[in-house]
Design an enzyme around this catalytic site. Structure first.
Site, PDB file in Angstrom:
ATOM      1  N   GLU A 199      -1.047  21.809 -32.063  1.00 43.71           N
ATOM      2  CA  GLU A 199      -0.617  20.494 -31.569  1.00 43.71           C
ATOM      3  C   GLU A 199       0.551  19.990 -32.408  1.00 43.71           C
ATOM      4  O   GLU A 199       0.641  20.302 -33.598  1.00 43.71           O
ATOM      5  CB  GLU A 199      -1.766  19.492 -31.691  1.00 43.71           C
ATOM      6  CG  GLU A 199      -2.971  19.849 -30.856  1.00 43.71           C
ATOM      7  CD  GLU A 199      -4.022  18.752 -30.943  1.00 43.71           C
ATOM      8  OE1 GLU A 199      -4.051  17.907 -30.044  1.00 43.71           O
ATOM      9  OE2 GLU A 199      -4.770  18.728 -31.929  1.00 43.71           O
TER      10      GLU A 199
ATOM     11  N   ASP B 228     -13.288  18.922 -35.572  1.00 43.29           N
ATOM     12  CA  ASP B 228     -12.678  18.286 -34.399  1.00 43.29           C
ATOM     13  C   ASP B 228     -12.322  19.310 -33.322  1.00 43.29           C
ATOM     14  O   ASP B 228     -12.419  19.028 -32.132  1.00 43.29           O
ATOM     15  CB  ASP B 228     -11.414  17.530 -34.843  1.00 43.29           C
ATOM     16  CG  ASP B 228     -10.744  16.771 -33.708  1.00 43.29           C
ATOM     17  OD1 ASP B 228     -11.463  16.069 -32.974  1.00 43.29           O
ATOM     18  OD2 ASP B 228      -9.509  16.883 -33.548  1.00 43.29           O
TER      19      ASP B 228
ATOM     20  N   LYS C  99      -2.647  20.247 -36.558  1.00 46.63           N
ATOM     21  CA  LYS C  99      -1.805  19.129 -36.120  1.00 46.63           C
ATOM     22  C   LYS C  99      -0.434  19.295 -36.772  1.00 46.63           C
ATOM     23  O   LYS C  99      -0.306  19.905 -37.835  1.00 46.63           O
ATOM     24  CB  LYS C  99      -2.397  17.801 -36.585  1.00 46.63           C
ATOM     25  CG  LYS C  99      -3.835  17.558 -36.114  1.00 46.63           C
ATOM     26  CD  LYS C  99      -3.887  16.713 -34.878  1.00 46.63           C
ATOM     27  CE  LYS C  99      -5.307  16.380 -34.479  1.00 46.63           C
ATOM     28  NZ  LYS C  99      -5.474  16.235 -33.028  1.00 46.63           N
TER      29      LYS C  99
ATOM     30  N   LYS D 149     -17.986  14.358 -26.953  1.00 44.93           N
ATOM     31  CA  LYS D 149     -18.008  14.646 -28.376  1.00 44.93           C
ATOM     32  C   LYS D 149     -17.508  13.453 -29.190  1.00 44.93           C
ATOM     33  O   LYS D 149     -16.826  12.619 -28.620  1.00 44.93           O
ATOM     34  CB  LYS D 149     -17.187  15.899 -28.669  1.00 44.93           C
ATOM     35  CG  LYS D 149     -15.650  15.662 -28.626  1.00 44.93           C
ATOM     36  CD  LYS D 149     -14.904  16.888 -29.002  1.00 44.93           C
ATOM     37  CE  LYS D 149     -14.327  16.772 -30.377  1.00 44.93           C
ATOM     38  NZ  LYS D 149     -12.990  16.203 -30.451  1.00 44.93           N
TER      39      LYS D 149
ATOM     40  N   HIS E 148     -14.042  23.225 -28.987  1.00 43.63           N
ATOM     41  CA  HIS E 148     -13.110  23.872 -28.060  1.00 43.63           C
ATOM     42  C   HIS E 148     -12.857  25.338 -28.403  1.00 43.63           C
ATOM     43  O   HIS E 148     -12.890  26.203 -27.545  1.00 43.63           O
ATOM     44  CB  HIS E 148     -11.771  23.128 -28.041  1.00 43.63           C
ATOM     45  CG  HIS E 148     -11.904  21.645 -27.875  1.00 43.63           C
ATOM     46  ND1 HIS E 148     -12.817  21.075 -27.033  1.00 43.63           N
ATOM     47  CD2 HIS E 148     -11.234  20.616 -28.452  1.00 43.63           C
ATOM     48  CE1 HIS E 148     -12.698  19.749 -27.082  1.00 43.63           C
ATOM     49  NE2 HIS E 148     -11.754  19.450 -27.948  1.00 43.63           N
TER      50      HIS E 148
ATOM     51  N   ARG F   1     -17.808  -3.122 -25.188  1.00 44.30           N
ATOM     52  CA  ARG F   1     -18.212  -4.292 -25.954  1.00 44.30           C
ATOM     53  C   ARG F   1     -17.419  -5.555 -25.585  1.00 44.30           C
ATOM     54  O   ARG F   1     -17.971  -6.653 -25.576  1.00 44.30           O
ATOM     55  CB  ARG F   1     -17.960  -3.942 -27.420  1.00 44.30           C
ATOM     56  CG  ARG F   1     -18.809  -4.694 -28.361  1.00 44.30           C
ATOM     57  CD  ARG F   1     -18.486  -4.201 -29.739  1.00 44.30           C
ATOM     58  NE  ARG F   1     -19.225  -4.939 -30.713  1.00 44.30           N
ATOM     59  CZ  ARG F   1     -19.643  -4.412 -31.829  1.00 44.30           C
ATOM     60  NH1 ARG F   1     -19.395  -3.149 -32.103  1.00 44.30           N
ATOM     61  NH2 ARG F   1     -20.290  -5.148 -32.699  1.00 44.30           N
TER      62      ARG F   1
HETATM   63  C1  BG6 Z   1      -9.870  16.504 -28.775  1.00 45.90           C
HETATM   64  C2  BG6 Z   1      -9.613  16.312 -30.246  1.00 45.90           C
HETATM   65  O1  BG6 Z   1     -11.175  16.949 -28.559  1.00 45.90           O
HETATM   66  O2  BG6 Z   1      -8.961  17.446 -28.260  1.00 45.90           O
HETATM   67  C3  BG6 Z   1      -8.185  15.900 -30.486  1.00 45.90           C
HETATM   68  O3  BG6 Z   1     -10.486  15.329 -30.741  1.00 45.90           O
HETATM   69  C4  BG6 Z   1      -7.219  16.841 -29.828  1.00 45.90           C
HETATM   70  O4  BG6 Z   1      -7.908  15.824 -31.881  1.00 45.90           O
HETATM   71  C5  BG6 Z   1      -7.609  17.065 -28.371  1.00 45.90           C
HETATM   72  O5  BG6 Z   1      -5.919  16.288 -29.910  1.00 45.90           O
HETATM   73  C6  BG6 Z   1      -6.769  18.152 -27.760  1.00 45.90           C
HETATM   74  O6  BG6 Z   1      -7.015  18.184 -26.383  1.00 45.90           O
HETATM   75  P1  BG6 Z   1      -5.912  18.753 -25.390  1.00 45.90           P
HETATM   76  O7  BG6 Z   1      -6.594  18.753 -24.069  1.00 45.90           O
HETATM   77  O8  BG6 Z   1      -4.742  17.818 -25.487  1.00 45.90           O
HETATM   78  O9  BG6 Z   1      -5.580  20.104 -25.888  1.00 45.90           O
END
Ligand code: BG6
Length: 483
Positions: free
Chosen positions: A213, A232, A331, A145, A237, A49
């Site tokens: 994480e 998320d 998290k 996503k 994943h 944008r």
């Molecule tokens: C993303 C999520 O898809 O994957 C994030 O939206 C997350 O919240 C991330 O931190 C983790 O990815 P990776 O590759 O760092 O494990």
């Protein structure tokens, strides 16, 4: 089947000034360029944008590359930057698309579009592209996503995209599939004779999948608070990891064969029962000796969004009858680790029992990140004469991937995915039926939360989630791998 395979010589990046673009997409493309993997004439048109010139965008790209790409992978950075042109487009208005089409020019050899914008802009963007003809002919589209927030909204997005693109031209991205160790899971399972015969409920007691994480909300306040850990991380994943662990052997490493097998697993997921899902939200705590604020504090208001979820999942088919799949993500957990643990059963009869020795069951740990390794725990005899009885001890058979492949460049997941998008290989992209099966299972969990008025339990940042997550496995006599 795709009309005909083609390698695009135009790449159109939406959301080009965003975080994903700066941290992952531009560095991946530059690294591919550096390795000579992008066709000489591939032109990259970036759009977002913000009003800025191509020159200013190249400056932004340069800064991003200097920050996010190792110096030895950007030796040809200036040449790479020359491939970039920038066109500002407000996706919601028709203006801008004509200029986009003009910049792209002749794309008769093929155009690959990468859409990493808010899903609310998907429909408008596709309409804009359609109006200027950029959806016709040799055009494929990659979608990042979140693809919706539930089954209904995901269908809406999929329908809108399907109006302009056939499924063989739609590349839904789950960046976990671009990770080397995730692909290696397939090699481990299907390029070795050892595992497949025991890869079932006769020999496997349970599976654990952890994606932990240490980061908190980061800068994604609005998105994350609307999403939460279940949508998320688990919806995409973690369910993809589960599908790769649980699927039947595909006949080929090829898009249809692999995705057919994954979707069968996703459809075989049993609806979770009450008590099989634990959600949590972090409070203030300590990580690496530093005080970190709680979620509500970071957010600036109270919220019932979960930042942690643990699930006992079941795949209702012959192979996995009675084998729980424990999933856990969160998290602000004590460490960043993604791993799959396959816990095998006890030997049926221990010949050492009479000599006071206990044979512990074998365990396979597949470390995905940050450590990429495969570790198989085997029982071995502790050396000695064994006058007081035989002693057995588990010892790891360890393959550290970086050591085993020290001569090979480690790549960013998006390098693989962008190249596959440009060249048209869908194997590592998610098909519509997979996404929808994923949402169906996730929606049922969320509906359960709503019916029960469930709110997340609290956990201190820097711990492994609420104690109920530990109880979830302990009552089956199972401990999470870190415990
Ligand atoms: C993303 C999520 O898809 O994957 C994030 O939206 C997350 O919240 C991330 O931190 C983790 O990815 P990776 O590759 O760092 O494990």
């Amino acid at each position: 089947m795709p009309d005909s395979p083609f390698t695009a010589d135009r790449l159109l990046l939406f959301g080009a000034t965003g975080d994903l673009s700066q941290r992952m997409l531009l560095p991946s493309l530059c690294a591919l360029h550096d390795d000579g993997l992008l066709a000489r004439d591939l032109k990259i048109v970036a759009t977002a944008r913000s009003e800025m010139s191509s020159e200013a965008f190249r400056d932004l790209a340069r800064a991003a590359l200097e920050q996010h790409l190792a110096a030895n992978r950007r030796q040809d950075m200036d040449e790479f930057l020359h491939r970039l042109a920038y066109v500002p487009v407000d996706a919601t208005t028709p203006e801008g698309y004509d200029e986009l089409a003009r910049q792209i020019g002749d794309y008769s050899d093929g155009l690959a579009i990468f859409l990493s914008t808010a899903p609310s802009l998907f429909e408008a963007t596709i309409a804009g592209l359609e109006r200027v003809g950029l959806t016709r002919g040799k055009v494929r589209i990659g979608l990042e996503k979140p693809l919706g927030s539930d089954l209904a909204s995901s269908r809406e997005i999929n329908d809108a995209v399907a109006q302009a693109f056939s499924e063989d031209r739609i590349f839904r991205i789950d960046h976990y599939l671009g990770k080397e160790t995730v692909q290696n899971l397939l090699a481990l399972r299907f390029a070795n004779i050892l595992f497949e015969p025991v890869w079932n409920s006769n020999y496997i007691e349970h599976v654990q999948i952890t994606v932990a994480e240490t980061v908190g909300l980061e800068s994604r306040v609005a998105y994350y608070d609307d999403s939460g850990a279940l949508r998320d991380m688990v919806q995409n994943h973690m369910l993809q990891l589960l599908a790769l662990v649980a699927m039947e052997p595909p006949t080929h490493f090829e898009a249809t064969a692999v995705r057919d097998e994954k979707v069968k697993v996703l459809r075989a997921l049993r609806r979770t029962a009450a008590g099989e899902v634990v959600s949590g939200q972090y409070e203030g705590g300590a990580l690496d000796g530093e005080r970190v604020p709680g979620y509500a504090e970071e957010l600036g208001k109270d919220s019932i969004t979960e930042t942690f979820v643990a699930i006992k999942a079941h795949v209702d088919n012959w192979r996995w009858k009675g084998v729980p799949f424990y999933l856990r993500t969160g998290k602000r957990l004590p460490e960043r680790v993604t791993e799959i643990v396959v816990q095998f059963r006890q030997v049926p009869h221990s010949i050492f029992a009479g000599r006071g020795a206990k044979a512990l069951p074998n365990r396979l740990v597949i470390g995905i990140q940050p450590t990429e390794n495969i570790q198989l725990t085997m029982m071995a005899k502790v050396p000695g004469l064994g006058r007081e009885g035989i002693r057995l001890r588990p010892v790891p058979l360890d393959i550290a991937m970086p050591d085993a492949f020290s001569d090979v460049e480690r790549r960013i997941a998006y390098e693989r995915l962008l190249l596959d998008l440009i060249e048209g290989d869908q194997t590592l992209f998610v098909r519509r039926d997979e996404v929808e099966a994923q949402w169906e299972w996730i929606d049922a969990i969320r509906a359960g939360w709503q019916d029960d008025g469930m709110t997340p339990r609290r956990y201190a940042a820097g711990t492994w989630g609420p104690s109920a997550a530990i109880a979830l496995t302990e009552r089956d006599g199972v401990s999470w791998h870190d415990e």
